[in-house]
Structures are given as structure tokens and as C-alpha cells.
Design a protein around this motif. Sequence first.
Motif, short mmCIF file in Angstrom:
data_model
loop_
_atom_site.label_atom_id
_atom_site.label_comp_id
_atom_site.label_asym_id
_atom_site.label_seq_id
_atom_site.Cartn_x
_atom_site.Cartn_y
_atom_site.Cartn_z
N ARG A 645 0.82 -1.20 0.00
CA ARG A 645 0.00 0.00 0.00
C ARG A 645 0.86 1.26 0.00
O ARG A 645 0.53 2.25 -0.67
CB ARG A 645 -0.94 0.00 1.21
N ARG A 648 1.97 1.84 -3.50
CA ARG A 648 0.86 2.30 -4.33
C ARG A 648 0.55 3.78 -4.07
O ARG A 648 0.30 4.55 -5.01
CB ARG A 648 -0.38 1.46 -4.05
N ASP A 652 0.70 6.80 -6.84
CA ASP A 652 -0.43 7.67 -7.16
C ASP A 652 -0.08 9.15 -7.01
O ASP A 652 -0.60 10.01 -7.73
CB ASP A 652 -1.62 7.35 -6.26
N ALA A 661 8.15 1.31 -9.47
CA ALA A 661 7.04 0.50 -8.98
C ALA A 661 7.15 -0.93 -9.48
O ALA A 661 6.90 -1.89 -8.73
CB ALA A 661 5.71 1.11 -9.42
N PHE A 685 -1.15 -3.44 -2.76
CA PHE A 685 -0.85 -2.59 -3.91
C PHE A 685 -2.06 -2.36 -4.81
O PHE A 685 -2.30 -1.24 -5.28
CB PHE A 685 0.29 -3.21 -4.72
N VAL A 686 -2.82 -3.39 -5.07
CA VAL A 686 -3.93 -3.24 -6.04
C VAL A 686 -5.28 -3.61 -5.44
O VAL A 686 -6.28 -3.67 -6.16
CB VAL A 686 -3.68 -4.10 -7.30
N GLY A 692 -6.96 -0.26 -8.15
CA GLY A 692 -5.88 -1.13 -8.58
C GLY A 692 -6.19 -1.89 -9.84
O GLY A 692 -5.29 -2.21 -10.62
#
Length: 792
Positions: A645, A648, A652, A661, A685-686, A692
Amino acid sequence: MTAPRTAEASPPMTAPQTPGEAGTPGRSRGAAGPEDGAGTLFLGVRHHGPGSARAVRGALEARRPAVVLIEGPPEADALLALAGDDGMRPPVALLAHAVDDPGRAAFWPFAEFSPEWVAIRWALGHGAAVRFIDLPAAHTLAAAADPTWGDGEEDEADQGLRIDPIAELARTAGYDDPERWWEDVVELRGAADPVAPFGALADAMGALRETYGHGGHARDLIREAYMRIQLRAARKEFGDDAVAVVCGAWHVPALLGRTTATADRALLKGLPKVKTEMTWVPWTHRRLARRSGYGAGIDAPGWYGHLFAAPDRPVERWMTKVAGLLRAEDTMVSSAHVIEAVRLAETLAAMRGRPLAGLGETTDAVRAVMCDGSDLRLDLVRDRLVVGDVLGEVPAAAPAVPLQRDLTRLQRSLRLRPEAQERELELDLRKENDAARSRMLHRLTLLSVGWGTPVAGRGSTGTFRESWRLLWEPELHVRVAEAGVWGTTVESAATAKAEARALEATTLADVTALAEQCLLGGLGAALPVVMTALADRAALDTDVAHLAQALPALARSLRYGDVRATDTAALGEVAAGLAERICVGLPPACTGLDTDAAVEMRGHLDGVHGALQLLPDHAELTGRWAGVLRGLADRDSVPGTIRGRAARLLLDEGGLDEDEAARLMGLALSPGTPPADAAAWIEGFVGGASGGGMLLVHDERLLALVDTWLTGVAADAFTDVLPLLRRTFSAYETGVRRTLGELVARGPSAASGRTETGLPGFGAGLDDERADGVLRVLALILGDIDMAGADR
């Protein structure tokens, strides 16, 4: 809070049930003795019965008594005159509550078709005295706090079998449904002699009591003793033949019985008592329904109201109502449907041996003729008409606590009427009236008066928009009475309660949530106390999770303060201090966590990240936060879901480029990483609502890494990671999952990240045949395109 078990004149819910009254299956009472040896008129009724109500009115017209005695709390005698006020519109209820404990309360509901309400209106319209004769509410409410009251008599009374008198009479008559029997013998029949039905029911109830003994609860013996005392006093004052009594039919034999005043007074000696207040409050048909939990509830208050208001051609008028409702819902219903439905209902009644078509016949006819056999549309009819959303009104002259009067004033000035039907309210806080509505609703929420519930709006998500779901329940009058201890106006009461809660709060999250409520409600006077408590709690709390949980509420409060032009400088200082402490304490707090703790901390990570974007002058804090996230993403001792997370969030916000990444994902999904840890990284992450799925759609390098890792997981480990992966990908929208499946099936290009067309998810070239089909459809829609051109 307590609610009554039987209709208006029935005992409150704190009192035990009487057979045929409250929560028994038949729930009603139906007997009355027309007159005893002295000439008193006894009208034993079933609460909320239109047939009983019409019969009571007819009997009173025939006898013209000088005084009407009604089963109900005598403290309400002073309020009876309001029943004749032009501003009084049933359904309404008498509300009694203990002065020292407003939450201890009871209702006595009345509908237009309640026999007791008809008797009250008749007495007021004909100059007759009218009085309540049931056990005072002062004793009833005291009994709610004293569950042992009456136990001494209960053992003896309960030796007999508790029965439902209506069910017993129906069974004796050969009916398997007490409701249908009652409809057939009372609601759907008229009588040339209005007194005769009461005599028959009185005899039936007397026979049942002789057969089964008392058959009720011991406290009913006390209630009936009090009724007899009041009956003797009325006979002495007005004369035996000038008195009429309207009560539950089950009680009539007890009132006809020969007992001494001394014995009755002995039963009442030493009863507990509390100081009470009473008033009228609006009620609803939905709250009269049995399914609401009301002990004396009926299945179809809307239907019964219709029977009472339309004694002539009730089936035809009902079908017309149903047709109007269905037409309003865009269902094709013609006058021919109405005619056919009436004929079918009458035919069914004749086949079933019923005097008239009842609710069962009309419902079957509506389903077959107007709803095409659909229970979906029939449920709408049941909800809107059979039960209904009618909300009563009480005159302004009715007694009320000061807080209720202020709330009523606000409702009128803000043009926000309480309604029994749920509706959504969209507010634009840039408008003065909408902002005032928002403040009132937030203040009521703080006071635990749940008239409105915040919901996600369908339109703009800006801070100047709010959406509420409004539903006024009669019980909210009790909540207002309870909140009256805090102040005489909504604003002063909410301010006082907010200050008290700030001093009593035990956690930092409680105080931050309270600060948010104060800002939303415009309670500036309470903020100094709340801010002092907030600063104290924030200084003493060293748990990073608590700090992270508190920060989002503070950030939202600052944002709301901007919209509502509220001074939030002190709040901003506390929020900035919390953010600094979180940046220092979060990295070590994320080390060595188990699975559940890691998932919880991941949620805190999201909350803090979003909150920092809302803080004023947050550029420096944002830079520090990016460093914290980078450290979490690179640290192997941090659980995979948090590392994923963190990566991610950096991606973003532009703190991580796509190549980096991809490198972090490659490391997390390398063969040396345990499959469970890798799956946790993917979820971080997704997973969730972070978009995601679209990230994988648009970056096929990342999708290729996930695909390669997943196909390489050993069979025994795959079973362990499958639930986690299923949870991650099942949260995606259907279209996103379909596109990902197509990309994986085709084999994404990890090197280029794009298909031959350069557009992920699309084919390699144009399909001319399918494109021509689209042009033809457009030509039909627009009507002015040359079809020859379309063919070309």
C-alpha cells in the motif's frame, strides 16, 4: 422507552399482556355487555377496529349517556378537550413519561377508526362528560422500574390458562384464522340494533372467563379494580343509566362482577408511583401495524381506515385507490381492470362464504388482475395502502417540553416537515436555508434524536453538498423529551451535551469525532471545552494507531470549517501536531505485526494519507509523509500488505515512477518470497477501492509480473493464497475483471506494456462489419443520416 401493548386505552408495553389485547395472536377483544342490572351501558371493543368503532358510535347515539368512561390513563383527562381541536388529526397518541426519567415512557395510540377515539369525539360533540378510568400512568411507569410488582398475585392468577379470546371464539365457530372470523362477524357486518352485538360479545367473554378462569395477567386484576372504583364514582355522580363504559371486551365481565369497594381498594394499596407528564404526539399507521412490534397492532391499518371512512361500496373504492397507486408507479391499469378486480373479489367472497369481500379477497383480486401475478407490485400496494404512511397531527396548544417547541419552530421556519415516509434530502451548504437545515440535523444527531441519517450523495462530492435520509418515528418525541434535560433549545441542548461528552471522553478518537460534530452542527460555544479536552488527550496518547485514527476526523473538521466559515485555527494546530507525531512513530509501529494488525494498520495508512491532503499548508508535512512511505515500502520487516500500500500511495502521488514500482513489485513477487507474503503485497498494492484494477489494465508490465508470479506458485501454496487473491480481485467492477481476463488470455506484452493498437483491452484492428452495424443504429436514432453513406 416503552410503548403500549393495546390501542389507545390499553395498558402500556411495560404492563403485562391481556388475552386478546397485546401480543397475543388474536390480539383483540371483542365483548361488551349492553347494560347490567343498574342500566350502565358497557361497550366492550377491540382496539383499532372500524366495525367496533361504528357500533360504539351507534350505541352512544341510541342511548345518549351523560358521561362516557374509557379505558385509558386518567392523567390525560385534562388533554381530552384537545381531541376536538381542528388541528388534531389522527393517528395520534397520548405520551406519558416520568418527569425524572423521560426515557421511561409509554404511548396510548388512537386511530380514526379506534372505538375509544370515536367515543371521545362523540362525547365532546354532544356535551357529555368523558373520562379515562384505567390504572394511572404514574403506577404503570413505576411498574416498569419494578419488575417484581404484582408477583404476589400472579401465581394465583396464572393457575388458569392464559388464552387468546378471539382465537378461542374463532376456533369454536370453525375458523382457523381469528382475523378472518373477526372480520366476518364484526367488521364486515352491520346490525339493526347497535347495542345487540356488544351483548353477544359480553356473553361470550363471560363464558370464556368462566371456563378458563382469569386467563390473563395478575396486573389486570389491579387495573380492573381501579376501573370499578371509577365506575362507582361515575354512577354516584350521574346516575346508573347515564353512564357508558368503553373498554376492552375481555374486561367487561370483571366490571359487571359484584365486588366491594373495600376489596378493590385493598388491591390498589401500596402501588409504586412516579411523577409523570402527559401530552399528545403524532402517530403513524405504520406504528399501528403489528409488524412494528406494537402489542395491539393490526395487520392492515390502511385497510381498516378505508373501511371506516368508506362504509358504502368499500371494495369499489379500494380498487380505485389501488389503481391510482399503480398508475402513479407507471403501471398500466385501466378502469376495466378495476371493474374486473371488483367482480373477482366479490366472487371469491361468495365462494368462501364470506358476507363481503375482505382484505384477503381484495388482495387476491389485485394480484391476479392488476399485478399480473407479480408479488413485487403487490408488495407496493401492501406497503403504501394496506399499511400506509399516514402521519397524524396535534394542535400547537398541546403541552410539550420547551425543547420540542423549539424543534417545532425550527421545522416550520426551515420548511422541513416531519414525515412518516422515508425520503432523501439533498443540501447545498452555500444556501443559507440548507446550511441551517444541516446544522439542525447534526445537532439532533448529537442529541440522539435520529430524525436524519447522513448518506452518500448521488451528485457532487464537494464539501458544500450533504445528503440525508429522513424518517420521523413517533418514538423520537421521547428522545426529544430525554434531550430536554440538556437545554430548552436545540442549540443550547446540543452545546451542553457536547461539553459534557468532551469532559467524559476516554479516548482521543471520541474527542476528535466530537469536535467534528461540533463543527458540523455550528456549535462554536462548545469548541473551547472540546479543544481543551482534545489537546489534553492528544498530549497523553502515545499509541500511533489512536493518533492515526483521530487525524482524519480533524482534517475533515478543518475542511468543514472552511465551508461553514468557522474559526478552526486551534484545531489546525492540534492536527499538525498529530501529523508530526504520526510521521515519527508510524515506521516502528508497523514492524512485527500479525496479519490482522497489519490489515488494520493499512487502513490507518490510507486514512492519514487522505487526511494530510486536507490540512492547510500541508506541503512540508506531505514531503515528510512521502519519506515515511518510501521507508515502509523498502523495509523487509514491514508486512507485505503495508509495503504494497505504501508503494501504491507513492505511485499515485508521483513519488514513485512506473519503473521503480515495477522493480518493487518484482522484488515482492520474486521466487524467494513466501507466497502468502507476496499475495499480501499484491492486496496492499492493487486491492480495495484504490483503483488497482484499472492500474493493471493500463500498465501491462505490472499485470505481467502478477501473472508470471501467480502461474509459478506451487500447487500446495496456491490453496493457501487463493482466498486472499479472491478477496483482492473480487472487489473490482465486472468490466475491469473482464478486461483483465481478456488481457491475460491474450498474453500481455511485458516489454512494451501495450497491445498492437496501443490501447489496452482493444483488438489489433478495426472490425468494419461491426462498425457498419453501429452506423445503421445511429441512422435509425438520428433519422437524418444518409443510409447509403452509412453503408459505405
